[in-house]
Design a protein around this motif. Structure first.
Motif, PDB file in Angstrom:
ATOM      1  N   ARG A 183       0.812  -1.104   0.064  1.00 21.07           N
ATOM      2  CA  ARG A 183      -0.078   0.086  -0.116  1.00 21.07           C
ATOM      3  C   ARG A 183       0.954   1.189   0.158  1.00 21.07           C
ATOM      4  O   ARG A 183       0.672   2.096  -0.766  1.00 21.07           O
ATOM      5  N   GLN A 187       1.323   3.973  -3.144  1.00 18.52           N
ATOM      6  CA  GLN A 187       1.041   5.320  -2.991  1.00 18.52           C
ATOM      7  C   GLN A 187       2.364   6.169  -3.402  1.00 18.52           C
ATOM      8  O   GLN A 187       2.246   7.260  -4.076  1.00 18.52           O
ATOM      9  N   ALA A 196      -3.900   1.142  -4.353  1.00 16.68           N
ATOM     10  CA  ALA A 196      -2.996   1.171  -3.126  1.00 16.68           C
ATOM     11  C   ALA A 196      -3.532   0.489  -2.171  1.00 16.68           C
ATOM     12  O   ALA A 196      -3.070  -0.117  -1.352  1.00 16.68           O
ATOM     13  N   GLN A 197      -5.043   1.004  -1.757  1.00 19.37           N
ATOM     14  CA  GLN A 197      -5.746   0.329  -0.954  1.00 19.37           C
ATOM     15  C   GLN A 197      -5.822  -1.052  -1.224  1.00 19.37           C
ATOM     16  O   GLN A 197      -5.687  -1.923   0.140  1.00 19.37           O
ATOM     17  N   ASP A 200      -3.074  -3.702   0.305  1.00 18.61           N
ATOM     18  CA  ASP A 200      -3.323  -4.083   1.757  1.00 18.61           C
ATOM     19  C   ASP A 200      -4.539  -4.912   2.029  1.00 18.61           C
ATOM     20  O   ASP A 200      -4.386  -6.100   2.641  1.00 18.61           O
TER      21      ASP A 200
END
Length: 255
Positions: A183, A187, A196-197, A200
């Motif tokens: 993540r 970013q 990016a989220q 995770d």
């Protein structure tokens, strides 16, 4: 109380609290600090090294952000607590410096630069490399995204990048950072925020009762990953019958 005097809150991890309690007969908290520049490093890595290597309690502000303070527990009421503080600050500094070094080194590459390296990592002898698995997951994630109103292109790319953080220095040192590092790196690479989220969310749920993915891209790659593994296991005859069947039923009911 010590954390409150620092205008913060101590991260009272129950396992660490139990361990430190067992190590001390006469516990005396001593607060220490470190340079603010280390806060540039993902705080999960700093917290991990403080807890695991030093048995320190990290301190967070009222918004949950890591502060440049920690609390260690001495086993004595020292006549010179400043010396204990200085000693612990001196010891933790190299640990934090290592985490910063890994973070800076990893910043020299993007996640996508690690894709080819996945070819050298075996997932399972009959199911291919991590690269092969990532390609399968990417294709399946795109199909799932299409069915749940997600972005198929974003899901495809997320699947391709989902395991790239395993090749970073940070995850090599802190295994618990997998996904989390993905993540942060996504970013830093300027990838789409949802991608990016999803890096995770790819690992969610990590344990029973853990959070589930929230973004459509995260849902797509998390499901694709598990479906691919289950189908692969059955496909090569490594399912061990009843046990894996019960796992499938429990997982299905959960979702």
């Amino acid at each position: 109380k010590t954390a409150a005097r620092l205008n913060g809150v101590a991260g009272l991890d129950q396992d660490l609290l139990n361990e430190v309690t067992a190590l001390n007969e006469w516990p005396v908290p001593v607060a220490g600090s470190f340079e603010k520049r280390f806060l540039e490093v993902p705080h999960e890595a700093l917290v991990t090294t403080m807890k695991t290597n030093q048995k320190y309690f990290p301190v967070f502000d009222k918004n949950g952000a890591l502060m440049n303070h920690f609390i260690t527990i001495a086993n004595i009421e020292s006549k010179d607590p400043a010396m204990i503080r200085a000693g612990n600050e001196r010891v933790v500094r190299p640990r934090l410096a290592d985490a910063m070094f890994f973070w800076e080194q990893d910043g020299r590459k993007k996640l996508e630069d690690h894709v080819e390296s996945l070819k050298k990592v075996v997932f399972q002898k009959q199911l291919g490399s991590m690269y092969d698995k990532s390609r399968r997951v990417a294709a399946l994630a795109a199909e799932i995204a299409a069915g749940i109103g997600g972005d198929t292109g974003l899901a495809m790319r997320a699947g391709q990048l989902s395991r790239c953080d395993l090749m970073t220095e940070m995850v090599g040192e802190f295994a618990s950072m997998q996904g989390i590092m993905g993540r942060y790196q996504a970013q830093r690479d300027g990838e789409d925020p949802e991608l990016a989220q999803a890096m995770d969310e790819f690992y969610m749920p990590r344990f029973s009762g853990d959070r589930l993915p929230q973004s459509r891209t995260g849902i797509a790659i998390a499901l694709a990953e598990r479906i691919d593994t289950l189908v692969g296991i059955f496909g090569i005859g490594q399912h061990h019958g009843h046990k894996i069947s019960q796992l499938v039923i429990r997982r299905r009911n959960r979702f």
